[in-house]
Write a protein that holds these residues in place. Structure first.
Motif, PDB file in Angstrom:
ATOM      1  N   ASN A 361     -46.466   3.462  22.881  1.00 20.66           N
ATOM      2  CA  ASN A 361     -46.078   3.653  21.792  1.00 20.66           C
ATOM      3  C   ASN A 361     -45.634   2.186  21.370  1.00 20.66           C
ATOM      4  N   ALA A 362     -45.132   1.525  21.480  1.00 24.03           N
ATOM      5  CA  ALA A 362     -44.721   0.074  20.743  1.00 24.03           C
ATOM      6  C   ALA A 362     -45.966  -1.013  21.137  1.00 24.03           C
ATOM      7  N   SER A 363     -46.921  -0.405  21.555  1.00 21.73           N
ATOM      8  CA  SER A 363     -48.461  -1.710  21.562  1.00 21.73           C
ATOM      9  C   SER A 363     -49.198  -0.613  20.296  1.00 21.73           C
ATOM     10  N   ALA A 364     -49.021   0.910  19.796  1.00 20.66           N
ATOM     11  CA  ALA A 364     -49.587   1.189  19.186  1.00 20.66           C
ATOM     12  C   ALA A 364     -49.151   1.020  17.679  1.00 20.66           C
ATOM     13  N   ARG A 365     -47.821   0.679  17.715  1.00 16.50           N
ATOM     14  CA  ARG A 365     -46.594   0.207  15.991  1.00 16.50           C
ATOM     15  C   ARG A 365     -47.069  -1.394  15.742  1.00 16.50           C
ATOM     16  N   THR A 366     -47.429  -2.105  16.956  1.00 12.76           N
ATOM     17  CA  THR A 366     -48.310  -3.488  16.497  1.00 12.76           C
ATOM     18  C   THR A 366     -49.496  -3.462  15.356  1.00 12.76           C
ATOM     19  N   LEU A 367     -50.473  -2.128  15.678  1.00  9.20           N
ATOM     20  CA  LEU A 367     -51.691  -2.374  15.077  1.00  9.20           C
ATOM     21  C   LEU A 367     -51.794  -2.501  13.112  1.00  9.20           C
ATOM     22  N   THR A 368     -53.007  -2.903  13.124  1.00  6.68           N
ATOM     23  CA  THR A 368     -53.065  -2.978  11.559  1.00  6.68           C
ATOM     24  C   THR A 368     -53.224  -1.826  10.891  1.00  6.68           C
ATOM     25  N   PRO A 369     -53.454  -1.886  10.156  1.00  3.32           N
ATOM     26  CA  PRO A 369     -54.320  -0.371   9.382  1.00  3.32           C
ATOM     27  C   PRO A 369     -55.904  -1.069   9.442  1.00  3.32           C
ATOM     28  N   GLU A 371     -57.223  -1.836  11.975  1.00  5.25           N
ATOM     29  CA  GLU A 371     -56.864  -1.402  13.068  1.00  5.25           C
ATOM     30  C   GLU A 371     -56.824  -0.706  13.926  1.00  5.25           C
ATOM     31  N   GLY A 372     -56.842   0.545  13.047  1.00  9.68           N
ATOM     32  CA  GLY A 372     -56.932   1.985  12.997  1.00  9.68           C
ATOM     33  C   GLY A 372     -54.728   2.036  13.468  1.00  9.68           C
ATOM     34  N   ARG A 373     -54.547   1.396  12.996  1.00 11.14           N
ATOM     35  CA  ARG A 373     -52.956   1.988  13.029  1.00 11.14           C
ATOM     36  C   ARG A 373     -52.786   3.200  12.623  1.00 11.14           C
ATOM     37  N   PRO A 374     -51.766   4.213  13.646  1.00 11.23           N
ATOM     38  CA  PRO A 374     -52.041   5.847  13.321  1.00 11.23           C
ATOM     39  C   PRO A 374     -50.696   5.420  12.024  1.00 11.23           C
ATOM     40  N   ASN A 375     -50.168   6.776  11.773  1.00 13.67           N
ATOM     41  CA  ASN A 375     -49.035   6.572  10.741  1.00 13.67           C
ATOM     42  C   ASN A 375     -47.462   5.659  11.288  1.00 13.67           C
ATOM     43  N   ARG A 376     -47.212   5.157  10.427  1.00 11.86           N
ATOM     44  CA  ARG A 376     -45.398   4.543  11.396  1.00 11.86           C
ATOM     45  C   ARG A 376     -45.164   5.549  11.702  1.00 11.86           C
ATOM     46  N   LEU A 377     -44.808   6.757  11.461  1.00 12.53           N
ATOM     47  CA  LEU A 377     -43.810   7.950  11.840  1.00 12.53           C
ATOM     48  C   LEU A 377     -44.452   8.292  13.389  1.00 12.53           C
ATOM     49  N   VAL A 378     -45.324   8.231  13.673  1.00 12.08           N
ATOM     50  CA  VAL A 378     -46.075   8.697  15.397  1.00 12.08           C
ATOM     51  C   VAL A 378     -45.724   7.617  16.165  1.00 12.08           C
ATOM     52  N   PRO A 379     -46.391   6.709  16.642  1.00 12.27           N
ATOM     53  CA  PRO A 379     -45.356   5.847  17.306  1.00 12.27           C
ATOM     54  C   PRO A 379     -43.570   5.499  17.501  1.00 12.27           C
ATOM     55  N   VAL A 380     -42.769   5.453  16.792  1.00  9.12           N
ATOM     56  CA  VAL A 380     -41.525   5.211  16.530  1.00  9.12           C
ATOM     57  C   VAL A 380     -41.172   6.879  16.850  1.00  9.12           C
ATOM     58  N   LEU A 381     -42.092   7.741  16.590  1.00 12.07           N
ATOM     59  CA  LEU A 381     -41.328   9.028  16.678  1.00 12.07           C
ATOM     60  C   LEU A 381     -41.462   8.918  18.464  1.00 12.07           C
TER      61      LEU A 381
END
Length: 424
Positions: A361-369, A371-381
């Motif tokens: 999840n911490a890795s996914a939070r660094t993705l850019t739009p 790069e297919g970043r998920p909704n910001r809430l998803v990796p934080v949650l």
């Protein structure tokens, strides 16, 4: 989207798997022995809040799955979060994820082996567990791997057994809807702890993400396959939990070493008990075979990168398998299967795997739009959920799990220092 880091040329694996294949592999990794083993310990923690705990575990699993799917689409290569953490957060975090995976999945192997013993021969569960580990380590050593066809057969058998349990329990005269209290009086800590234990039954979807080099169009296939497999597993688990609770209630379920067998016996279908035992044993053996294979291959990858002793990277000249890694993994799992109980193994496994997904999840939070970043809430949650469930596990599990992760970090630091000193 351009993918990063996938091997090409002669060293690349063939991309043969589509969405249905990937979903089936994910189901084969999830709908296995986990649901046969985890319900009892979870009921002991949550009581009447078992269904709430199942829903909470599914939410955290969904966040982890979404983050993993986006990362797997960007990095379509074998290794999972070991790769994602290294590429997005740095070498240490990739290593720590790999270490947590090894710790968690080694405990999973012990839990699966003990599940075989609990259903196949309850009076000799530890002896059967050790024998199963020795036998499957020998199978893997000889290079005989579980095929996609065998995965489908095992999934079909397990689903048929679970369907029989659900129908038998829900149509029984002993079924009582009053036992399905949704947990309005359940302690929050107990529900969180149960969710952490039930997460053990969802963790197999990561198998899809590790297939990055073997699926067609991974940028589309993996993000589709993971939520489909997770959704199917949740529906199956919900029906099974409702059915078992309706005939046993949370108290009897908490004390059950083999919950599915006890449920059909309580429903008055003693004739079904041997069928359930065989189904559970088949599911656990299939999961154990895949787990030993996966842990030994991750050990091989980390040994190649010298995060573990390089001697473990040796490949057998005849069988073409990482034989030293397999023997080490088999030995450690056999010792755990002989000395631990299934509840302790499940808790320890969940702690390691939740730490692994926290890094994802911490890795996914660094993705850019782009790069297919998920909704910001998803990796934080997802990160918050992983932390909450991990530290809500039994205190002894949290202490031992933290100690093992700290040991891994210390080994990394010592190796880094030794490498730095030798270069000067």
């Amino acid at each position: 989207m351009n993918t990063v880091g996938a091997p090409t040329g002669a060293g690349a694996m063939k991309r043969r798997l589509g969405v249905p294949d990937a979903v089936m592999i994910g189901l084969g990794s999830m709908i296995g022995a986990g649901i046969f083993a985890a319900l009892g310990p979870a009921a002991g923690a949550a009581g009447s809040g078992l269904l709430l705990a199942l829903a909470l575990a599914a939410v955290v699993a969904y966040c982890n799955a979404t983050s993993s799917a986006r990362l797997a689409a960007l990095y379509p290569q074998s290794g999972g979060t070991y790769v994602y953490g290294r590429e997005r957060l740095g070498d240490f975090w990739g290593y720590l994820a790999g270490w947590a995976f090894l710790v968690g999945k080694t405990a999973s192997c012990a839990a699966m082996a003990l599940t075989v013993g609990s259903y196949a021969w309850p009076g000799q569960a530890h002896a059967v567990a050790v024998a199963a580990v020795v036998a499957l380590t020998a199978v893997n050593y000889a290079g005989v791997q579980k095929s996609a066809l065998l995965t489908r057969v095992i999934v079909a058998v397990v689903l048929a057994v679970l369907a029989a349990v659900v129908v038998t329990a829900l149509t029984s005269a002993d079924a009582d809807a009053a036992r399905l209290d949704i947990g309005s009086h359940a302690p929050v800590g107990g529900v969180l702890q149960a969710a952490g234990l039930l997460f053990f039954a969802f963790a197999g979807y990561a198998r899809i993400a590790t297939l990055g080099e073997e699926v067609r169009d991974p940028a589309r296939t993996i993000p589709r396959a993971i939520p489909i497999a997770l959704g199917i597993a949740l529906v199956v688990y919900a029906f099974v939990a409702i059915a078992v609770l309706s005939v046993l209630g949370p108290e009897k379920l908490a004390d059950a070493a083999a919950p599915m067998s006890d449920a059909v016996r309580a429903a008055g279908a003693d004739w079904l008990v041997p069928v359930v035992r065989v189904g559970a044993a088949v599911a656990a053996l299939g999961s154990l075979l895949a787990l030993i294979l996966g842990v030994s291959r991750t050990t091989l990858a980390m040994a190649r990168d010298r995060h573990l002793p390089h001697t473990l990277a040796a490949i057998h000249p005849r069988f073409g398998v990482p034989h030293r890694a397999e023997l080490l993994v088999g030995t450690v799992v056999a010792v755990l299967a002989a000395t631990t109980d299934v509840r302790g193994a499940i808790g320890f496994s969940s702690f390691g795997v939740l730490a692994y997904y926290a890094v994802a999840n911490a890795s996914a939070r660094t993705l850019t739009p782009a790069e297919g970043r998920p909704n910001r809430l998803v990796p934080v949650l997802g990160m918050a959920g992983c932390a909450a469930l991990a530290f809500a596990l039994p205190v002894t599990t949290v202490i031992s799990g933290t100690a093992v992760l700290t040991l891994g970090a210390a080994i990394y630091g010592l190796r880094k220092r030794a490498t730095s000193s030798s270069s000067h």
